[in-house]
Design an enzyme around this catalytic site. Structure first.
Site, mmCIF file in Angstrom:
data_model
loop_
_atom_site.group_PDB
_atom_site.id
_atom_site.type_symbol
_atom_site.label_atom_id
_atom_site.label_comp_id
_atom_site.label_asym_id
_atom_site.label_seq_id
_atom_site.Cartn_x
_atom_site.Cartn_y
_atom_site.Cartn_z
ATOM 1 N N GLU A 91 0.832 -1.198 0.000
ATOM 2 C CA GLU A 91 0.000 0.000 0.000
ATOM 3 C C GLU A 91 0.871 1.254 0.000
ATOM 4 O O GLU A 91 1.575 1.521 0.977
ATOM 5 C CB GLU A 91 -0.913 0.021 1.228
ATOM 6 C CG GLU A 91 -1.784 1.268 1.304
ATOM 7 C CD GLU A 91 -2.574 1.363 2.591
ATOM 8 O OE1 GLU A 91 -3.520 2.158 2.644
ATOM 9 O OE2 GLU A 91 -2.228 0.652 3.563
ATOM 10 N N ASP B 184 -5.601 2.193 -1.925
ATOM 11 C CA ASP B 184 -6.276 3.082 -0.982
ATOM 12 C C ASP B 184 -6.524 4.398 -1.708
ATOM 13 O O ASP B 184 -5.596 5.173 -1.960
ATOM 14 C CB ASP B 184 -5.412 3.287 0.262
ATOM 15 C CG ASP B 184 -6.136 4.070 1.340
ATOM 16 O OD1 ASP B 184 -6.796 5.081 1.008
ATOM 17 O OD2 ASP B 184 -6.046 3.694 2.531
ATOM 18 N N GLU C 40 -11.650 2.753 5.711
ATOM 19 C CA GLU C 40 -10.561 3.112 6.612
ATOM 20 C C GLU C 40 -10.581 4.623 6.849
ATOM 21 O O GLU C 40 -9.714 5.365 6.384
ATOM 22 C CB GLU C 40 -9.206 2.668 6.038
ATOM 23 C CG GLU C 40 -8.091 2.731 7.081
ATOM 24 C CD GLU C 40 -6.735 2.384 6.515
ATOM 25 O OE1 GLU C 40 -5.930 1.776 7.241
ATOM 26 O OE2 GLU C 40 -6.452 2.719 5.344
ATOM 27 N N GLN D 296 -9.420 0.542 -0.396
ATOM 28 C CA GLN D 296 -9.821 1.259 0.809
ATOM 29 C C GLN D 296 -10.265 2.670 0.454
ATOM 30 O O GLN D 296 -9.843 3.231 -0.563
ATOM 31 C CB GLN D 296 -8.663 1.308 1.824
ATOM 32 C CG GLN D 296 -8.359 -0.057 2.427
ATOM 33 C CD GLN D 296 -7.156 -0.023 3.363
ATOM 34 O OE1 GLN D 296 -6.162 0.628 3.085
ATOM 35 N NE2 GLN D 296 -7.261 -0.737 4.470
#
Length: 262
Positions: free
Chosen positions: A143, A178, A240, A204
């Site tokens: 990530e 993300d 998140e 995310q």
């Protein structure tokens, strides 16, 4: 339709960690993720998930001392054994929890090393980790973290993370997409969602700016959710974000997708 997973490290902080599984399930979540489960025995975490009938879809390798700014060991020269131990620990937890994905944390580039040296260490460590993950039937995720929230982190952009994936060339490694981090560093989210399809193993979300509920700010999540559906993404989308107030007070954004305050 997006499969939304509650991030239990950020959401439902109104109750203790092991109670958050039931709290998330009560609001309609069928998947959960979290940062680090290692404070609790794996069997206790698994029991909480099982009792709540939720799937654990993601967690991270150990980061070290979070309070002192540590963010993992993967790219740190001299900390190779610490990273190997963290991977072994995560694989054990994943087996008990029935979780198929682990975010492999790279760490911050130390003042005592060059970025190039850290990258070489990370690729070497990833090769060894990928072999273990493949043997366990698991996927390791990389990530990129933005430079505002995680200054000094080894990789900040999707092309950086994908470069490591390509260098190792293992099907056990994928990108963790993300969209909050990607928006800050790169933008152009719709093209990223489409162009990288098949190369990311988990998604995310969070609102930007602020990293709060994904219902305000500059990212049009309903549009992106429809795009994920169009390209055939069937994986989880982890929420998140940091709730602005009580978690349940801010769940109105998710009502169209079956999530409501209990």
């Amino acid at each position: 339709m997006p499969r939304l997973a509650a991030n239990l490290s950020m959401m439902f902080n109104e109750v203790p960690f092991l109670d958050r599984f039931a709290a998330a399930a009560g609001c309609g979540f069928r998947g959960v993720e979290f940062l680090f489960p290692y404070e609790w025995p794996a069997e206790e975490v698994a029991r909480a998930a099982r009792d709540a009938s939720v799937e654990v879809c993601l967690f991270n390798t150990a980061a070290g001392d979070w309070g002192k700014g540590e963010r993992g060991y993967g790219g740190l020269p001299g900390r190779e054994q610490a990273f190997a131990d963290a991977v072994d620990q995560a694989i054990h937890y994943a087996g008990v929890l029935g979780c198929p994905r682990i975010h492999l944390m790279a760490g911050l580039v130390p003042q005592s090393a060059t970025r190039e040296a850290c990258e070489a260490v990370f690729v070497s460590n990833l090769g060894k980790a990928a072999a273990k993950l493949a043997a366990a039937g698991l996927t390791g995720l990389l990530e990129p973290l933005n430079t505002l929230d995680a200054p000094g982190y080894l990789h900040n952009r999707t092309d950086h993370a994908l470069g490591y994936v390509a260098a190792v060339a293992s099907p056990a490694l994928k990108l963790q997409l993300d969209l909050y981090h990607v928006q800050i560093m790169e933008g152009d989210l719709a093209r990223k969602v489409e162009g990288l399809a098949g190369r990311y193993g988990h998604v995310q979300i969070a609102g930007n700016p602020g990293r709060n509920e994904p219902d305000v700010g500059e990212i049009n999540y309903p549009y992106l959710f429809e795009l994920f559906d169009r390209i055939g993404y069937t994986g989880w989308i982890g929420c998140e974000y940091r709730p602005r107030a009580a978690t349940t007070d801010g769940l109105g954004w998710a009502a169209p997708w079956g999530i409501r305050a209990a």
